[in-house]
Design an enzyme around this catalytic site. Structure first.
Site, PDB file in Angstrom:
ATOM      1  N   PHE A 164      52.291  -7.929  34.755  1.00  0.00           N
ATOM      2  CA  PHE A 164      52.785  -6.851  33.886  1.00  0.00           C
ATOM      3  C   PHE A 164      53.975  -7.385  33.107  1.00  0.00           C
ATOM      4  O   PHE A 164      54.579  -8.386  33.497  1.00  0.00           O
ATOM      5  CB  PHE A 164      53.172  -5.613  34.684  1.00  0.00           C
ATOM      6  CG  PHE A 164      54.178  -5.894  35.762  1.00  0.00           C
ATOM      7  CD1 PHE A 164      55.545  -5.833  35.500  1.00  0.00           C
ATOM      8  CD2 PHE A 164      53.775  -6.243  37.038  1.00  0.00           C
ATOM      9  CE1 PHE A 164      56.471  -6.106  36.480  1.00  0.00           C
ATOM     10  CE2 PHE A 164      54.703  -6.523  38.033  1.00  0.00           C
ATOM     11  CZ  PHE A 164      56.049  -6.455  37.745  1.00  0.00           C
TER      12      PHE A 164
ATOM     13  N   SER B  74      62.059   0.204  37.554  1.00  0.00           N
ATOM     14  CA  SER B  74      61.070  -0.698  38.141  1.00  0.00           C
ATOM     15  C   SER B  74      59.753  -0.523  37.414  1.00  0.00           C
ATOM     16  O   SER B  74      59.582   0.372  36.597  1.00  0.00           O
ATOM     17  CB  SER B  74      60.897  -0.400  39.623  1.00  0.00           C
ATOM     18  OG  SER B  74      59.980   0.661  39.784  1.00  0.00           O
ATOM     19  N   LYS B  75      58.785  -1.386  37.772  1.00  0.00           N
ATOM     20  CA  LYS B  75      57.512  -1.342  37.052  1.00  0.00           C
ATOM     21  C   LYS B  75      56.785  -0.018  37.284  1.00  0.00           C
ATOM     22  O   LYS B  75      55.896   0.350  36.539  1.00  0.00           O
ATOM     23  CB  LYS B  75      56.637  -2.527  37.449  1.00  0.00           C
ATOM     24  CG  LYS B  75      56.184  -2.478  38.881  1.00  0.00           C
ATOM     25  CD  LYS B  75      55.164  -3.549  39.182  1.00  0.00           C
ATOM     26  CE  LYS B  75      54.828  -3.518  40.653  1.00  0.00           C
ATOM     27  NZ  LYS B  75      53.889  -4.474  41.113  1.00  0.00           N
ATOM     28  N   ARG B  76      57.164   0.675  38.346  1.00  0.00           N
ATOM     29  CA  ARG B  76      56.493   1.941  38.644  1.00  0.00           C
ATOM     30  C   ARG B  76      57.042   3.098  37.831  1.00  0.00           C
ATOM     31  O   ARG B  76      56.436   4.149  37.744  1.00  0.00           O
ATOM     32  CB  ARG B  76      56.594   2.260  40.136  1.00  0.00           C
ATOM     33  CG  ARG B  76      55.668   1.431  40.993  1.00  0.00           C
ATOM     34  CD  ARG B  76      55.953   1.647  42.452  1.00  0.00           C
ATOM     35  NE  ARG B  76      57.329   1.279  42.796  1.00  0.00           N
ATOM     36  CZ  ARG B  76      57.723   0.016  43.009  1.00  0.00           C
ATOM     37  NH1 ARG B  76      56.855  -0.959  42.944  1.00  0.00           N
ATOM     38  NH2 ARG B  76      58.979  -0.269  43.291  1.00  0.00           N
ATOM     39  N   ASP B  77      58.202   2.907  37.218  1.00  0.00           N
ATOM     40  CA  ASP B  77      58.774   3.999  36.441  1.00  0.00           C
ATOM     41  C   ASP B  77      57.987   4.200  35.154  1.00  0.00           C
ATOM     42  O   ASP B  77      57.526   3.235  34.542  1.00  0.00           O
ATOM     43  CB  ASP B  77      60.237   3.705  36.108  1.00  0.00           C
ATOM     44  CG  ASP B  77      61.116   3.815  37.332  1.00  0.00           C
ATOM     45  OD1 ASP B  77      61.020   4.843  38.028  1.00  0.00           O
ATOM     46  OD2 ASP B  77      61.873   2.877  37.612  1.00  0.00           O
TER      47      ASP B  77
END
Ligand code: GLU
Length: 456
Positions: free
Chosen positions: A15, A227-230
């Site tokens: 990502f 973070s990448k999940r945000d």
């Protein structure tokens, strides 16, 4: 002063985070500002996790953002190869150099880097074992953003694991030496590694580059790093949603930097001219998706018609649920009508759908509201009767036509507007009714009014 050479050194993790994009941008800006060289190096030592696709994700994101690299994969350069996975020979060579200085030793199959200083055996409660502590002098880092930072390394650290693979600290430093990097601009999360890196530079007899650690990007709501999940954390999301890369770049530049005044929209040439490392803030920057959406809207609004058209076509081509383009000139007129009203390209399909189909839905709530104001049949019939003589050549002419009709019947423009809009578009939001009439044209407007009249 050595020539400025900076590098962006991502790992192919699958990502491309907005924070990586900003690190790449700050490196690129510094290179462009100083007339230096921007190097792309891929830190792909974690071989199992890397796939062709992951590399392309990095190249595509940088290319889309307009952050071209002067040396690196695909373009080559005098300091390659630029993938760490292809540099094993160089790491072996530097390991030999380091060994020759007497600053390494082997323990349990791993190779350690030896710190300088008084040693003592201490029982570490946390790890429940005896470790060797070193009383080393603090390492001083004159960070271009953080100022003077002092850190103490007090334990020797591994540079080659027992499986034979060199660790991040070692390969990172060897690459910065061999690629003649003058400035290491990277996220603040690496500040804690920098004292190790500085000690390695010194032990290898290499000049220590200047460091500039960029503050973190905080998540929009709540504490902590994004973070990448945000939501909104991945660059490809914006690409898919049809965001303008120049808007994203402008937004990212302002995450931790400002031009010294309160300007927000700045052409890239102006950002390059003004950007400098001491100008980067020390405090963390908070991500704000509304600000980004607004920036995108401002860019969209000011985009020259031809570029807007190209982007709109590209967006429609990637979203095949939308009716196929019919006539090119008509498509252009519809797009130009929509451009000033959009917040983002992603609104285009819904905003313009009824221009491209006769099968558009009628919003029942809007219809109920319009009918509540009185039976619209007479207004519709009057409009239909007036159409053949109406001038459709400009918005102003359409406006004149509707106004003349209203005056003749002792009514106002508004008495025709809501019902006409509902009939030709099925809703009460959209471009001006005059623009809609002009672009749809006399025939389409006539048919739509008649069909609505027959059904109401
Ligand atoms: N590969 C490291 C990262 O992605 C780069 C570290 C550096 O820039 O020195 O965080």
């Amino acid at each position: 002063m050595p020539p400025v050479r900076v590098r962006f050194a991502p790992s192919p993790t699958g990502f491309f985070h907005i924070g990586s994009a900003r690190t790449a941008l700050f490196n690129w800006l510094y290179a462009r500002h100083t007339g230096g060289v921007f190097v792309l190096r891929i830190e792909d030592t974690d071989k199992e996790r890397n796939s062709e696709q992951f590399y392309n994700l990095i190249y595509d994101a940088l290319t889309w953002l307009g952050l071209g690299w002067d040396e690196g994969p695909r373009v080559g350069g005098a300091h390659g190869p630029y993938l760490q996975s292809e540099r094993a020979g160089i790491y072996r060579e530097y390991l030999e150099k380091l060994k020759a200085t007497g600053r390494t030793y082997e323990k349990d199959g791993a190779i350690y880097f030896r710190l300088l200083g008084e040693r003592s055996e201490v029982f570490d409660e946390h790890r429940q074992k005896t470790v060797t502590k070193v009383q080393a002098a603090p390492t001083v880092i004159d960070d271009l953003i953080r100022g003077r930072v002092e850190r103490v390394e007090d334990e020797d650290f591994v540079i080659v694991r027992s499986d034979g693979n060199p660790v991040f600290h070692f390969v990172n430093v060897v690459d910065d030496i061999t690629m003649q990097i003058s400035h290491v601009i990277r996220g603040e999360d690496h500040l804690s590694n920098t004292s190790k890196h500085v000690e390695l530079f010194k032990a290898l007899g290499a000049p220590v580059p200047q460091f500039a650690h960029i503050p973190l990007i905080l998540k929009q709501n709540g504490p902590g790093k994004m973070s990448k999940r945000d939501q909104g954390a991945l660059v490809e999301e914006y690409q898919k949603r049809g965001y303008l890369p120049e808007a994203l770049v402008n937004f990212l530049a302002l995450l931790g930097w400002n031009p010294g005044d309160d300007r927000e929209k700045l052409p890239i040439a102006e950002i390059i001219r003004l950007f400098d490392l001491p100008g980067v803030n020390q405090s963390n920057a908070r991500f704000d998706d509304k600000k980004l959406a607004h920036m995108n809207m401002v860019y969209l609004l000011e985009l020259p018609a031809d570029r807007f058209m190209a982007l709109a076509k590209d967006y429609f081509a990637r979203h095949p649920a939308v009716p196929a383009l019919q006539d090119e000139a008509y498509f252009r007129e519809v797009m130009l009508l929509a451009q000033p009203k959009l917040k983002g390209l992603e609104e285009l399909p819904a905003y313009t759908a009824y221009f491209f189909t006769e099968d558009y839905p009628i919003d029942e709530k809007v219809k109920a509201k319009v009918l509540a104001k009185g039976d619209p049949k007479a207004r519709l019939a009057e409009l239909i009767a007036a159409l053949p003589a109406m001038d459709f050549s400009s918005d102003a002419a359409v406006e004149e036509g509707i106004k003349a009709l209203a005056a003749k019947n002792n009514l106002g423009f508004g008495d025709y507007q809501a019902v006409a809009r509902l009939a030709v578009s099925g809703t009460n939001v959209g471009p001006s009714i005059t623009g809609m009439f002009r672009v749809l044209g006399r025939d389409r407007v006539g048919k739509r009014l008649e069909r609505f009249l027959a059904a109401v």
